[in-house]
Enzyme design. Sequence first.
Site, mmCIF file in Angstrom:
data_model
loop_
_atom_site.group_PDB
_atom_site.id
_atom_site.type_symbol
_atom_site.label_atom_id
_atom_site.label_comp_id
_atom_site.label_asym_id
_atom_site.label_seq_id
_atom_site.Cartn_x
_atom_site.Cartn_y
_atom_site.Cartn_z
ATOM 1 N N ASP A 69 18.612 -11.522 -23.686
ATOM 2 C CA ASP A 69 17.507 -11.189 -24.612
ATOM 3 C C ASP A 69 18.024 -9.999 -25.443
ATOM 4 O O ASP A 69 17.553 -8.878 -25.300
ATOM 5 C CB ASP A 69 16.223 -10.838 -23.852
ATOM 6 N N HIS B 25 22.616 -1.494 -16.734
ATOM 7 C CA HIS B 25 21.899 -2.733 -16.407
ATOM 8 C C HIS B 25 22.740 -4.015 -16.481
ATOM 9 O O HIS B 25 23.389 -4.379 -15.531
ATOM 10 C CB HIS B 25 20.686 -2.896 -17.327
#
Length: 317
Positions: A10, A241
């Site tokens: 995303d 992340h």
Amino acid sequence: MSVKVILDCDTGVDDSMAIMYAALHPGIDLIGMTTVWGNVDVPLATRNTLRVLDLVGRSDVPVARGAAGPLLGGHADFAYHVHGRDGQGNAGDDAPVRAAEPIPAAQHIIDLVRAHPGEVWLVPVGPLTNIAAALALDPELPELVAGVSLMGGTALAPGNVTPVAEANVWHDAEAAAAVFRAPWRIIMAGLDVTMRVLITPEHSARLAAGGPAGRYLARIMEHYGDFYRDNAFGFWTCAMHDTIAVAAAAGTLDVRLAPVVHVEVDTSGGPGHGQTIADLRGAYRGYPEQPGAHCAVLLDIDDGIADDVVDLIAAAE
Ligand code: BDR
Ligand code: CA
């Protein structure tokens, strides 16, 4: 031998770093990419993905656009406040990009996996909508992949959208529940480790002094680091992340503790909604085997991966 990876993004700021790492690392064969809603809407995630691949000279990687919102419908919530209006730290980059593949992401995943049975790692680093959709279309997928290495969830660390839920799982908890239930090997790179591997101002300076990809990444991280300074750490830094999930799939991560345990996703709609409930009750006995468990939960990793990633991206010409 390189590890075949399909990266599902995303594409916000940390996703861009993960794309660069997957596209540049000689031990990774990035055979395709898919895009999903999450940090930004899916047209923007797709544009950013294509742009980042161009920047690292990998316009050969096929990209298919995926879901625009949660699997079961309902509200799509984005994170422009974290990643900027353009998902790229308001960097003002408007370079034209090529068109995405003319097939949906879920089909792209199935086609690529079926072309290389047993070899492909799925690496979803956004909401799990595309992966759940592919699973629904092709229930044999779990027998056909090498595994799923996902950035999402948290076992012991606090959540980042609610006290207990991490964004990628919380965004589409029903899709995540389906993915965690399916009988494939999963590596969960959650907030337990991804909030501990930090990009520092020194890393950022190394990127800024590097090639075009490094300079671009340093620029887009400015806004993202400001968000983490103001909302999480109190000092400027970027949580890595998504790159952690890529490195875990590729075997380039030094993993110190990752028990294989049962993990269930809360879809109750209550205060625990989106929580990944990992059964860590074996902690005091060295995590004895849990029959039927298939999810390795990363609890401790060597943070030297941050240097490796920065060096690789900074060196790209
Ligand atoms: C995850 O949410 C997104 O904002 C990041 O790209 C990462 O995948 C962290 O919770
Ligand atoms: Ca992401």
